[in-house]
Design a protein around this motif. Structure first.
Motif, short mmCIF file in Angstrom:
data_model
loop_
_atom_site.label_atom_id
_atom_site.label_comp_id
_atom_site.label_asym_id
_atom_site.label_seq_id
_atom_site.Cartn_x
_atom_site.Cartn_y
_atom_site.Cartn_z
N VAL A 121 10.79 -1.71 -8.49
CA VAL A 121 10.43 -3.13 -8.43
C VAL A 121 11.23 -3.82 -7.33
O VAL A 121 10.68 -4.59 -6.54
CB VAL A 121 10.67 -3.80 -9.81
N ARG A 122 12.52 -3.53 -7.27
CA ARG A 122 13.40 -4.17 -6.29
C ARG A 122 13.03 -3.82 -4.85
O ARG A 122 13.13 -4.63 -3.95
CB ARG A 122 14.86 -3.79 -6.57
N GLU A 126 9.76 -3.38 0.51
CA GLU A 126 10.31 -2.61 1.64
C GLU A 126 9.55 -1.30 1.83
O GLU A 126 9.26 -0.90 2.97
CB GLU A 126 11.79 -2.31 1.42
N VAL A 127 9.23 -0.64 0.75
CA VAL A 127 8.50 0.63 0.83
C VAL A 127 7.10 0.38 1.38
O VAL A 127 6.64 1.12 2.27
CB VAL A 127 8.45 1.33 -0.55
N ALA A 132 3.24 0.72 5.92
CA ALA A 132 2.33 0.06 6.87
C ALA A 132 2.75 0.35 8.31
O ALA A 132 1.91 0.67 9.16
CB ALA A 132 2.28 -1.44 6.61
N ARG A 133 4.06 0.28 8.59
CA ARG A 133 4.55 0.59 9.94
C ARG A 133 4.25 2.04 10.30
O ARG A 133 3.81 2.34 11.40
CB ARG A 133 6.05 0.31 10.04
N TRP A 134 4.50 2.93 9.36
CA TRP A 134 4.26 4.35 9.62
C TRP A 134 2.77 4.62 9.86
O TRP A 134 2.40 5.37 10.76
CB TRP A 134 4.75 5.18 8.44
#
Length: 140
Positions: A121-122, A126-127, A132-134
């Motif tokens: 959740v935290r 970020e993941v 998306a960038r990858w």
């Protein structure tokens, strides 16, 4: 805990030695992999979390785990029972009733799952951003 020597850095990459272990080896990484394969599969954690509230019958579990087939639920419950995480109780009724509950070992896993869920959740944003960038750079 994994140690530095649990990894093989030959052959142009880094991989866990467990990825090359025979099932009967007692290497620490092999032992970790063996257990993580069970709790890291697609359905086991979902079934375990459904059993937190107490005993459940097969159809109750089937209805409460979205997307799981009856066959996959059967396989998952058998594997969890084999590993000592779930207990099955058969009632001699007509038709036969079967209930599943978490064993003490299964309950001990809940603390770990809570930590992983909290971390998820935290760090979800970020993941998702990293994915998306990858995807953009990998052309997916």
């Amino acid at each position: 805990m994994l140690r530095h020597d649990d990894f093989d850095r030959t052959g142009g990459g880094t991989m866990l030695l467990a990825d090359r272990c025979a099932p009967d080896l007692r290497h620490a990484a092999c032992e970790v992999r063996d257990v993580l394969n069970r709790i890291g599969d697609k359905w086991s954690v979902l079934v375990i979390t459904e059993l937190i509230g107490g005993a459940r019958r097969f159809l109750q579990l089937h209805r409460s785990v979205p997307g799981i087939s009856q066959r996959m639920l059967t396989v998952t419950l058998r594997r969890l029972e084999r590993d000592g995480l779930v207990a099955r109780r058969i009632y001699p009724t007509v038709p036969v009733q079967v209930e599943y509950t978490l064993t003490p070992v299964g309950r001990s896993l809940l603390t770990v799952l809570d930590v992983v869920a909290e971390w998820s959740v935290r760090h979800r944003a970020e993941v998702m951003s990293a994915r998306a960038r990858w995807d953009i750079t990998a052309g997916a």
